[in-house]
Design a protein around this motif. Structure first.
Motif, PDB file in Angstrom:
ATOM      1  N   THR A  34       6.600   3.179  10.453  1.00 25.00           N
ATOM      2  CA  THR A  34       6.828   2.128   9.480  1.00 25.00           C
ATOM      3  C   THR A  34       5.955   2.346   8.391  1.00 25.00           C
ATOM      4  N   ALA A  35       4.654   3.091   8.483  1.00 28.20           N
ATOM      5  CA  ALA A  35       3.808   2.993   7.438  1.00 28.20           C
ATOM      6  C   ALA A  35       4.218   4.288   6.514  1.00 28.20           C
ATOM      7  N   LYS A  36       5.129   5.308   7.180  1.00 25.58           N
ATOM      8  CA  LYS A  36       5.737   6.229   6.455  1.00 25.58           C
ATOM      9  C   LYS A  36       6.821   5.738   5.433  1.00 25.58           C
ATOM     10  N   GLN A  37       7.335   4.596   5.448  1.00 26.71           N
ATOM     11  CA  GLN A  37       8.562   4.027   4.909  1.00 26.71           C
ATOM     12  C   GLN A  37       7.994   3.193   3.700  1.00 26.71           C
ATOM     13  N   PHE A  38       6.738   2.890   3.614  1.00 22.17           N
ATOM     14  CA  PHE A  38       6.200   2.131   2.709  1.00 22.17           C
ATOM     15  C   PHE A  38       5.233   2.494   1.819  1.00 22.17           C
ATOM     16  N   SER A  39       5.327   2.926   0.612  1.00 28.12           N
ATOM     17  CA  SER A  39       4.145   3.653   0.050  1.00 28.12           C
ATOM     18  C   SER A  39       2.929   2.608  -0.265  1.00 28.12           C
ATOM     19  N   ASN A  40       2.968   1.396   0.003  1.00 29.49           N
ATOM     20  CA  ASN A  40       1.894   0.658  -0.174  1.00 29.49           C
ATOM     21  C   ASN A  40       1.231   0.150   1.072  1.00 29.49           C
ATOM     22  N   VAL A  41       1.550   1.068   2.393  1.00 28.79           N
ATOM     23  CA  VAL A  41       0.981   0.799   3.700  1.00 28.79           C
ATOM     24  C   VAL A  41       0.090   1.967   4.022  1.00 28.79           C
ATOM     25  N   THR A  42      -1.002   1.826   4.423  1.00 24.34           N
ATOM     26  CA  THR A  42      -2.076   2.803   4.734  1.00 24.34           C
ATOM     27  C   THR A  42      -2.194   2.522   6.349  1.00 24.34           C
ATOM     28  N   LEU A  43      -2.015   3.454   6.996  1.00 25.64           N
ATOM     29  CA  LEU A  43      -2.118   3.245   8.425  1.00 25.64           C
ATOM     30  C   LEU A  43      -3.608   3.857   8.700  1.00 25.64           C
TER      31      LEU A  43
END
Length: 82
Positions: A34-43
């Protein structure tokens, strides 16, 4: 859908888990994908940061002790972009 609704949020942190349960891998895989799909998400990789660190956890292997809580908080704080 939730992350889609937050498209205008500058940064979202998603923290993976370390928990001695059969679903641990499934949850962490879903969070990573899921994090890979959204540029504003940092895992935030709590799973790796807590690897071989039994001292971070209480006897149940799930809840954090004082040391683990400090490391967890520092990891999250470090991931926040100015």
């Amino acid at each position: 859908m939730l992350l889609d609704s937050l498209e205008n949020v500058q940064q979202i942190l998603s923290v993976n888990i370390r928990v001695p349960r059969p679903w641990e891998h499934d949850v962490n895989s879903t969070l990573a994908e899921t994090a890979k799909q959204f540029s504003n998400v940092t895992l935030v990789d709590w799973y790796m940061a807590s690897s071989d660190k039994d001292s971070y956890f209480s006897r149940d292997g799930v809840h954090l002790g004082e040391e683990g809580a400090k490391v967890y908080a520092a990891l999250v704080a470090e991931a926040i972009k100015p």
